[in-house]
Design an enzyme around this catalytic site. Structure first.
Site, PDB file in Angstrom:
ATOM      1  N   HIS A 292    -102.879-109.644 -11.156  1.00 42.33           N
ATOM      2  CA  HIS A 292    -102.492-108.229 -11.203  1.00 42.33           C
ATOM      3  C   HIS A 292    -101.264-108.023 -12.083  1.00 42.33           C
ATOM      4  CE1 HIS A 292    -101.649-104.155  -9.985  1.00 42.33           C
ATOM      5  NE2 HIS A 292    -100.491-104.490  -9.453  1.00 42.33           N
ATOM      6  N   SER A 293    -101.301-106.984 -12.924  1.00 38.65           N
ATOM      7  CA  SER A 293    -100.144-106.527 -13.688  1.00 38.65           C
ATOM      8  C   SER A 293     -99.509-107.659 -14.513  1.00 38.65           C
ATOM      9  CB  SER A 293     -99.124-105.892 -12.725  1.00 38.65           C
ATOM     10  OG  SER A 293     -98.104-105.219 -13.420  1.00 38.65           O
ATOM     11  N   TYR A 294     -98.259-108.037 -14.202  1.00 35.61           N
ATOM     12  CA  TYR A 294     -97.592-109.102 -14.962  1.00 35.61           C
ATOM     13  C   TYR A 294     -98.262-110.462 -14.741  1.00 35.61           C
ATOM     14  CZ  TYR A 294     -93.704-111.217 -17.511  1.00 35.61           C
ATOM     15  OH  TYR A 294     -92.952-111.852 -18.456  1.00 35.61           O
ATOM     16  N   GLY A 296    -101.296-110.960 -15.129  1.00 37.10           N
ATOM     17  CA  GLY A 296    -102.211-111.100 -16.257  1.00 37.10           C
ATOM     18  C   GLY A 296    -101.515-111.660 -17.475  1.00 37.10           C
TER      19      GLY A 296
END
Length: 416
Positions: A292-294, A296
């Site tokens: 998720h988010s960072y 990735g």
């Protein structure tokens, strides 16, 4: 609306300063005098009198909150959801209270990972000495021995820790939407081993030792008057530098320093370390990532550093509103091609779940997570992610036998 004590005292002075600054150069003297007056006011003491002590409970019971059968945080007596503005017009104090509750939530989720999900807490670095800073991850019993499937979960940046997607969701919505627990439980039910990363646990805080600096006047041959002027300027500079910190946390008595954890000092370092010491050594034929988010971005960095190994071991990657950027991270053409074939990014969008969303970057396909709220993207795409993994696994299995399939078709054709 109530007005704070410090605001009442300072407001007339600020107004006067603004009026004077609108005047000509002859008003400079008055401005200087007012600034001198402000410098004499101990704002630290004013704020301490104006704000209750930053002394909060260290348990959910102490806060008078508990999670109900639906996983929602509710007040024990009133049954109401969490109230952020507990004290009107004291935003900083309310924020500190929220953060104190957040730390309790983090420990609560750790307990759930161990008791409800039966995960083991593994200390890292694996060869850490007794005295050095340490972090940890969570793993299922079969994480390294499961011959078929392994799922790896990576949350985003910020205050979240292992097992969480978003603290805000845990406090204001429920445990299902805000934690990784539904992913872990379904993964275990479907025969996956599980590894839960902890990419934001990069350092420990310890009290900063007090250093006594020898005064410049003790070791200088400068005239006394010049030394006094320099010391005065130095003290004023320090006072201005410390002002923001005093406002941010006026009741803080101890200065803290950060001791970074070896080879785990950033989310990117952490992902590479866990890959090298755990994931790469696992027996699983198919490894799947949910990031998720960072998280990735951390995965893309892992791919850049360990491209051949990742391609050989990872079957599919589900990203949820990932903030990675293949250009800024300088991901090569072969990585971008692999991501197009093996990754999918569920992004925040008002479109229905799984609707294709146009991408400006030449990497993985983007589809709607069925929500325009960033922090909800993992939870809303939950069923689609498991379907994506199942299809990727089946596609990989069938692709291992293309020659046999073609040969059987050829035999039937020749018989005809």
């Amino acid at each position: 609306m109530s007005i704070s004590l410090s605001s009442l005292i300072l407001l007339p002075i600020w107004i006067n300063m603004a009026q004077i600054q609108q005047g000509g150069p002859d008003e400079k003297e008055k401005t200087t005098a007012l600034k001198d007056l402000l410098s004499r006011i101990d704002l630290d003491e004013l704020m301490k009198k104006d704000e209750p002590p930053l002394d909060f409970p260290d348990t959910l019971e102490g806060f008078e909150y508990a999670f109900n059968e639906k996983g929602q945080l509710r007040h024990i007596k009133t049954g109401e959801p969490f109230v952020f503005n507990y004290r009107e017009d004291l935003h900083r104090w309310n924020q500190k209270r929220y953060e104190a509750l957040g730390e309790i939530i983090t420990k609560y989720v750790y307990e759930l990972l161990e008791k409800d999900c039966n995960l083991k807490k593994i200390s890292i670095p694996v060869d850490a000495t007794e005295s050095e800073p340490k972090s940890f991850i969570y793993m299922s019993e079969d994480a390294l021995t499961n011959p078929q499937k392994l799922m790896v979960l990576i949350h985003g940046s910020g205050v979240v820790r292992a097992g969480q997607w978003a603290r805000r969701l845990i406090i204001n919505e429920d445990l299902d939407s805000g934690t990784q627990i539904p992913f872990i439980k379904r993964a275990v039910d479907e025969g996956y081993g599980v590894i839960v990363l902890n990419p934001n646990e990069n350092y420990i805080e310890v009290e900063k030792p007090k250093i006594h600096v020898q005064s410049s006047s003790d070791s200088s041959d400068e005239p006394a008057e010049k030394r006094e002027r320099k010391d005065k300027v130095s003290k004023e500079t320090k006072k201005r530098r410390d002002f923001y910190e005093k406002y941010r946390n006026p009741q803080r008595e101890k200065e803290m320093m950060q001791l970074y954890i070896r080879e785990n000092g950033s989310p990117e370092e952490h992902a590479i370390y866990v890959w090298d010491h755990f994931i790469a050594k696992s027996a699983a034929e198919n490894v799947f990532f949910v990031a998720h988010s960072y998280g990735g971005l951390a995965f893309v960095e892992l791919m850049i550093q360990r491209e051949a190994d990742v391609k050989n071991k990872v079957t599919a990657v589900a990203l949820t509103d990932s903030v990675h950027n293949v250009w800024h991270q300088e991901a090569g053409k072969t990585i971008r091609e692999w991501m197009r074939e093996n990754c999918c990014n569920w992004v925040s969008s008002s479109e229905p779940l799984d609707t294709s969303v146009e991408s400006m970057l030449p990497d993985c396909p983007r589809v709607s997570a069925g929500t325009d709220r960033h922090e909800l993207t993992s939870w809303k795409s939950f069923p689609s992610i498991f379907k994506f993994f199942t299809e990727a696994s089946e596609a990989k299995t069938s692709s291992l036998k293309p020659a046999v399939t073609r040969r059987s078709h050829r035999i039937k054709h020749e018989e005809l």
